[in-house]
Motif scaffolding. Structure first.
Motif: not given
Length: 351
Positions: A122-127, A115-118, A89-95
């Motif tokens: 942000r429309k970023i992919p999950i590996r 995590v999926v919601k976050a 969550l924090a990594a997503i928040e920080n870009g």
């Protein structure tokens, strides 16, 4: 060709899958919290051709560092998360441009859902990453140990979990240090999904052993049209991972650019220090922005013929050598001038 039909996924300013070129990835081995050291290493990776970079995020300080690192680099940054969903969550928040998780080790369903919601916001992919060392106990019992089918089942279980949460902006990776198991797993997975695949032989070993295992395994996988991003995992300077990946892709015809050095294995006719000369040539050309094949041959008997398919080459003799272009002898050169002559020709090369 599997990669021609995978979904296109945007990672920062790059796109993988959907027939896009296979991109080269590496991972930093600095402490992510040390922004200066991490940025310096990423700049070195960028300089040799790294196109996506991953950093571990084991602490909140590392997560906050992601934002500072991103400001200073030019390639997408992937945050590698284990055990604590809050780091994701924090990594997503920080870009972070993408996150790598194993949903099986970051907590219960509610943690994964957060995590999926976050990521969706942000429309970023999950590996979704699964390694042979992280296979679930139930699958180990079901298949009698770590198997290719078990790896695939584990990965797809996690994919289906995230799909069930309404998100499908995904990349999958399944890795094993057992080369042929890894190959088989990718062959099975490619038949069952259209998500882009990140491929690699995990824990491959030191630079020498790791390169051999990676070239063998990745060569088979990539040649079958499987794989949208690639990492050569080596116990060494990550810069070597990029150089190795580029060479593997170039050898398979999946990448152009850069100088390819071909050299003969030496024999009793060799009268020059061909081993040393070939090493010097390889070092000299590694960062030259040319798309050429350079031949370094040990003698004048077969040199011109063996170098015929090269753009330019040198062949040793006794106290002198030959400069060869497109299989034709251009001139004789004193032995101690061979390397300099080749350098001058390349620095002034015109198509």
């Amino acid at each position: 060709m599997h990669r021609e039909h995978t979904r296109a996924v945007a990672i920062g300013n790059r796109v993988i899958g959907g027939g896009n070129p296979v991109l080269i990835q590496s991972m930093t081995n600095t402490r992510t919290e040390d922004v200066a050291a991490t940025v310096a290493q990423i700049h070195r990776l960028e300089a040799v051709g790294c196109e996506i970079v991953r950093c571990t995020v084991p602490t909140m300080e590392a997560a906050r560092a992601v934002g500072e690192i991103k400001k200073q680099i030019h390639i997408p940054l992937v945050a590698d998360i284990h055990f604590d969903y809050r780091m994701a969550l924090a990594a997503i928040e920080n870009g972070a441009d993408k996150i790598r998780i194993n949903p099986g080790n970051i907590g219960g369903r509610d943690k994964v859902e957060a995590v999926v919601k976050a990521a969706a916001e942000r429309k970023i992919p999950i590996r979704v990453g699964v390694n042979s060392g992280s296979l679930e106990k139930e699958l180990l019992e079901k298949y009698g140990g770590v198997t290719a089918q078990g790896l695939v089942e584990s990965a797809l279980d996690k994919v289906h979990l995230i799909e069930g949460m309404g998100y499908d902006n995904l990349v999958i990776s399944i890795k094993s240090s057992e080369v042929m198991m890894c190959v088989k797993a990718h062959e099975i997975l490619a038949r069952q999904t259209r998500y882009p695949l990140h491929v690699g032989i995990t824990e491959a070993g030191t630079v020498t052993a790791g390169n051999i295992k990676s070239a063998a395994g990745l060569g088979i996988i990539l040649y079958q049209g499987i794989g949208d991003t690639v990492r050569v995992s080596l116990t060494g300077d990550p810069v070597e991972e990029i150089r190795s990946a580029k060479l593997i892709l170039r050898t398979l015809g999946l990448r152009r650019g850069g100088i390819e050095v071909v050299s003969c294995p030496t024999c009793g006719r060799t009268r020059i220090d061909l081993i040393g000369l070939a090493a010097q040539v390889e070092e000299m050309v590694k960062d030259m922005p040319l798309d050429l094949k350079v031949a370094v041959m040990g003698c004048a008997v077969n040199g011109p013929g063996e170098a015929r398919e090269a753009d330019i080459g040198i062949a040793g003799g006794v106290g002198e050598g030959l400069l060869i272009k497109k299989g034709e002898i251009v001139r004789k050169v004193p032995e101690d001038r061979l390397l300099d002559t080749l350098r001058e020709e390349l620095e002034n090369w015109k198509e």
